[in-house]
Design a protein around this motif. Structure first.
Motif, mmCIF file in Angstrom:
data_model
loop_
_atom_site.group_PDB
_atom_site.id
_atom_site.type_symbol
_atom_site.label_atom_id
_atom_site.label_comp_id
_atom_site.label_asym_id
_atom_site.label_seq_id
_atom_site.Cartn_x
_atom_site.Cartn_y
_atom_site.Cartn_z
ATOM 1 N N ILE A 290 21.988 -24.600 0.396
ATOM 2 C CA ILE A 290 21.751 -23.330 -0.302
ATOM 3 C C ILE A 290 20.406 -22.936 -0.198
ATOM 4 N N ALA A 291 20.314 -21.719 0.718
ATOM 5 C CA ALA A 291 19.199 -21.364 1.283
ATOM 6 C C ALA A 291 18.227 -20.839 0.138
ATOM 7 N N GLU A 292 17.173 -21.250 -0.122
ATOM 8 C CA GLU A 292 16.292 -20.838 -1.033
ATOM 9 C C GLU A 292 15.643 -19.493 -0.787
ATOM 10 N N ARG A 293 15.329 -18.601 -1.754
ATOM 11 C CA ARG A 293 15.005 -17.230 -1.399
ATOM 12 C C ARG A 293 13.501 -17.301 -1.310
ATOM 13 N N ALA A 294 13.338 -16.911 0.042
ATOM 14 C CA ALA A 294 11.836 -16.919 0.360
ATOM 15 C C ALA A 294 10.845 -15.863 -0.312
ATOM 16 N N THR A 295 9.918 -16.303 -0.407
ATOM 17 C CA THR A 295 8.822 -15.541 -1.300
ATOM 18 C C THR A 295 8.141 -14.568 -0.091
ATOM 19 N N THR A 296 8.110 -13.421 -0.406
ATOM 20 C CA THR A 296 7.604 -12.529 0.716
ATOM 21 C C THR A 296 6.451 -11.554 0.172
ATOM 22 N N PHE A 297 5.476 -11.322 0.883
ATOM 23 C CA PHE A 297 4.222 -10.540 0.597
ATOM 24 C C PHE A 297 4.124 -9.427 1.443
ATOM 25 N N ARG A 409 8.720 0.576 -8.124
ATOM 26 C CA ARG A 409 9.421 -0.277 -7.933
ATOM 27 C C ARG A 409 9.728 -0.898 -6.555
ATOM 28 N N GLY A 410 9.484 0.210 -5.658
ATOM 29 C CA GLY A 410 9.513 -0.176 -4.096
ATOM 30 C C GLY A 410 8.182 -1.087 -3.619
ATOM 31 N N ILE A 411 7.053 -0.912 -4.556
ATOM 32 C CA ILE A 411 5.686 -1.660 -4.167
ATOM 33 C C ILE A 411 6.027 -2.919 -4.632
ATOM 34 N N LEU A 412 6.518 -3.182 -6.034
ATOM 35 C CA LEU A 412 6.713 -4.474 -6.518
ATOM 36 C C LEU A 412 7.863 -5.136 -5.749
ATOM 37 N N GLY A 413 8.915 -4.397 -5.131
ATOM 38 C CA GLY A 413 9.646 -5.025 -4.142
ATOM 39 C C GLY A 413 9.125 -5.790 -3.168
ATOM 40 N N ARG A 414 7.846 -5.307 -2.488
ATOM 41 C CA ARG A 414 7.453 -5.896 -1.347
ATOM 42 C C ARG A 414 6.709 -7.247 -1.734
ATOM 43 N N PHE A 415 6.443 -7.518 -3.079
ATOM 44 C CA PHE A 415 5.952 -8.662 -3.559
ATOM 45 C C PHE A 415 7.056 -9.738 -4.255
ATOM 46 N N MET A 442 -3.977 -5.113 -7.188
ATOM 47 C CA MET A 442 -5.398 -4.889 -6.242
ATOM 48 C C MET A 442 -4.972 -4.167 -5.040
ATOM 49 N N SER A 443 -3.604 -3.993 -4.596
ATOM 50 C CA SER A 443 -3.438 -3.683 -3.224
ATOM 51 C C SER A 443 -2.577 -2.391 -3.188
ATOM 52 N N TYR A 444 -2.092 -1.713 -4.212
ATOM 53 C CA TYR A 444 -1.198 -0.522 -4.121
ATOM 54 C C TYR A 444 -1.739 0.431 -3.512
ATOM 55 N N ASP A 445 -2.963 0.617 -3.659
ATOM 56 C CA ASP A 445 -3.828 1.981 -3.215
ATOM 57 C C ASP A 445 -4.060 1.605 -1.696
#
Length: 611
Positions: A290-297, A409-415, A442-445
């Protein structure tokens, strides 16, 4: 020492452990690892009896003294040294009894017991531990009410270590420590002779202190021999072998099912088809991994700014006029800089970060910021200030007034936040998820510079690696304060040392800084012993020079043998052979005992010298 048999535990309808088993023999030093939210801290509470199992058994040697970091420290005028000494309740009770006891037999027993537990050397031992965790003599004799939460957690850790329990359980002990205190703790735990189990996402401390890894994964516990790096190698090989077996079985099953499907309706082959079908049902099939969902930033990319981005000219920084923490700073920061700040807590690292983030004004001097400069600032305490009743989406929406929902929501998706997680209240998120909310805010802008003050405290191993990758893909400036050497080594290409009111380039690597800290501590201990010797001046007999040389030579020889065994444990031969690793671990334990004996003899000689 500890046995878990078929342990099952559920909380709020969610299963954390399902028939999990684990055995930890006496003297093992075990790192308990697994992604955030899998139940590692809950397991500690189950072992300590603070929670009840749904089923299964947890067995601990009945006479074993269990040690954990307490949260219920006093908030009064009790001095730090007394708080730590009070952790040994047996010593405290026996000393209190000596004031009133009259029975000769009891008197003899009490004083014999006090001698057995080394009660009269306890203040010196407590002082050494507090000193290692960053408290000088003045601080040790100050009331605990004078200290903030992070420093009190250091006192709680000191108390747990001072008790010297048979079974010590530490949950993320490095979170409130600076790099200097972590170096001390690593050395202390590496020589801990009793049983230890430590939860940590810091690969360095796991590599330097543990002999085994207990991996909590998919509701089960699996024990691996070796440190964290060795675990990663063994785990990767296990997963590779497992997947290979799964693919082989699936190919065999597919072939057999093709025969069944082809001849099931053919009278002459029907019996053979049924036989193949029964064989498939009896096969001991392994599950797919079962592949764990990788955390991405993913940090947004800022536009280029012409240099310089920030300059400081003869700048004093502090919190009160005439009392600068840092003096006469002359610094320049450009967009391509990757800087990590080194130095003990209290020397001014966070103070410098606050100046650069415009949350603190300079006391004097000139500070230049590029007019178009955008700054992203991450501080560990910010997670405590988030509105717990809000969601990640609502916090970002309020920060980006007028921005379309789809973009937010797109920005939140990147994290790593999907819609469900974005709409979850902050109070229901894990520490690592709250940290990701802060990264997002801290990084949205698309800041030109990111100031990160201990960003990894609540991140698990995978999230830390994702952060490293994201920072290395980001094309702005990074200034980092972190006690995680792996993060510093992977991200920073400049080191600045914050010490004695100054900020200066440190032209070496993190390992060299670690050695420098150890050497400084040795010098401080030696100076303290010289001072004690001069102060006493009572003419007691001193050990011969020859005796001191013998003790030093014995300690050096024992340490070298231990180092040789550690190198062998890291060799491919050991990593690829369970038998070789087990044999080396036995040799390691013997060598470690020899070092402990030699070190005790050396310390005894030194104490005599200082008497």
């Amino acid at each position: 020492m500890l046995k878990l048999r078929d342990v099952t535990f559920r909380i709020a309808g969610r299963t954390l452990l399902d028939k999990a088993s684990l055995t930890i023999p006496t003297g093992y030093r075990v790192g308990l690892i697994g992604p955030n939210g899998t139940g590692k801290s809950t397991l500690f509470k189950l072992i300590a009896g603070e929670l009840e199992l749904d089923s299964g058994e947890i067995e601990i040697v009945s006479s074993a003294k269990i040690g954990m970091v307490r949260q219920d420290l006093p908030d009064d005028d009790t001095t730090l040294i007394d708080v730590v000494l009070a952790a040994d309740t047996e010593r405290s009770e026996l000393l209190l009894e000596t004031e009133t006891m009259t029975d000769p037999d009891r008197i003899a027993y009490v004083y014999e017991r006090l001698n057995d537990i080394d009660a009269y050397n306890a203040p010196a031992r407590a002082s050494i531990i507090l000193s290692g965790l960053g408290f000088n003599q003045e601080a040790q004799n100050s009331p605990i009410s004078d200290f903030s939460g992070g420093w009190r957690m250091r006192v709680a850790l000191a108390a747990a270590l001072f008790r010297n329990p048979d079974f010590l359980m530490l949950d993320e002990p490095t979170n409130h420590l600076d790099f200097e205190a972590i170096v001390w703790l690593e050395n202390y735990l590496a020589s801990y002779s009793n049983t230890l189990i430590i939860i940590s996402h810091d690969r360095d401390i796991l590599n330097k202190t543990v002999t085994h890894i207990a991996h909590l994964d998919q509701l089960k516990l699996t024990m691996y021999t070796g440190n964290y790096d060795q675990f990663e190698t063994l785990r990767a090989q296990k997963l590779y072998n497992h997947q290979a077996l799964f693919e082989k079985q699936q190919a065999q099953k597919k072939k057999m099912m093709a025969f069944v499907d082809r001849f099931r309706a053919t009278a002459s082959k029907a019996r053979q088809a049924q036989s193949r079908l029964k064989s498939i049902e009896k096969m001991d099939m392994v599950d797919a991994i079962i592949a764990e969902r990788a955390t991405t930033f993913t940090f947004p990319e800022p536009e280029k700014l012409p240099p310089p981005m920030i300059t400081l000219t003869n700048v004093d920084i502090g919190y009160a006029p005439g009392k600068p923490v840092l003096k006469k700073l002359n610094l320049r920061i450009d967009m391509e800089d990757r800087i990590a700040l080194l130095g003990a807590n209290g020397n001014g690292k966070s103070t410098l970060i606050k100046l650069l983030s415009n949350t603190l004004d300079a006391l004097s001097g000139d500070v230049y910021h590029s007019p178009k400069l955008r700054v992203g600032y991450f501080a560990q305490h910010q997670a405590e200030e988030l509105d717990l009743s809000s969601t990640a989406y609502e916090l970002l929406r309020d920060a980006m007034v007028g921005t379309p929902e789809s973009k937010i929501r797109g920005i939140l998706g990147r994290f790593g936040f999907d819609k469900a997680k974005s709409d979850t209240k902050i109070e229901e998120l894990s520490g690592g998820e709250k940290a990701r909310v802060l990264f997002c805010l801290m990084s949205y802008d698309a800041p030109h510079i990111m100031l990160l003050d201990e960003p990894t405290n609540h991140l698990d191993m995978d999230a830390r690696e994702a952060l490293i990758q994201a920072l290395n893909n980001y094309n702005g400036c990074v200034i980092l304060v972190s006690h995680d050497p792996h993060l510093v080594e992977c991200v920073a290409d400049q080191l600045w040392l914050v010490k004695d009111g100054a900020v200066t380039p440190y032209n070496d690597d993190v390992d060299s800084y670690r050695r420098l800290i150890i050497e400084q501590r040795r010098k401080e201990r030696a100076d303290a012993k010289k001072d004690a010797k001069a102060a006493k001046g009572n003419g007691k007999s001193k050990p011969s020079k020859n005796g001191m040389q013998k003790a030093e030579a014995a300690l050096e020889t024992a340490s070298k043998e231990l180092g040789d065994i550690e190198k062998q444990m890291a060799s491919p031969k050991a990593l690829n052979s369970h038998k070789v690793m087990e044999d080396l671990l036995k040799e390691y334990d013997k060598a470690k005992q020899a070092v402990d004996v030699a070190e005790a003899a050396w310390l005894a000689v030194q104490e005599t010298a200082g008497a």
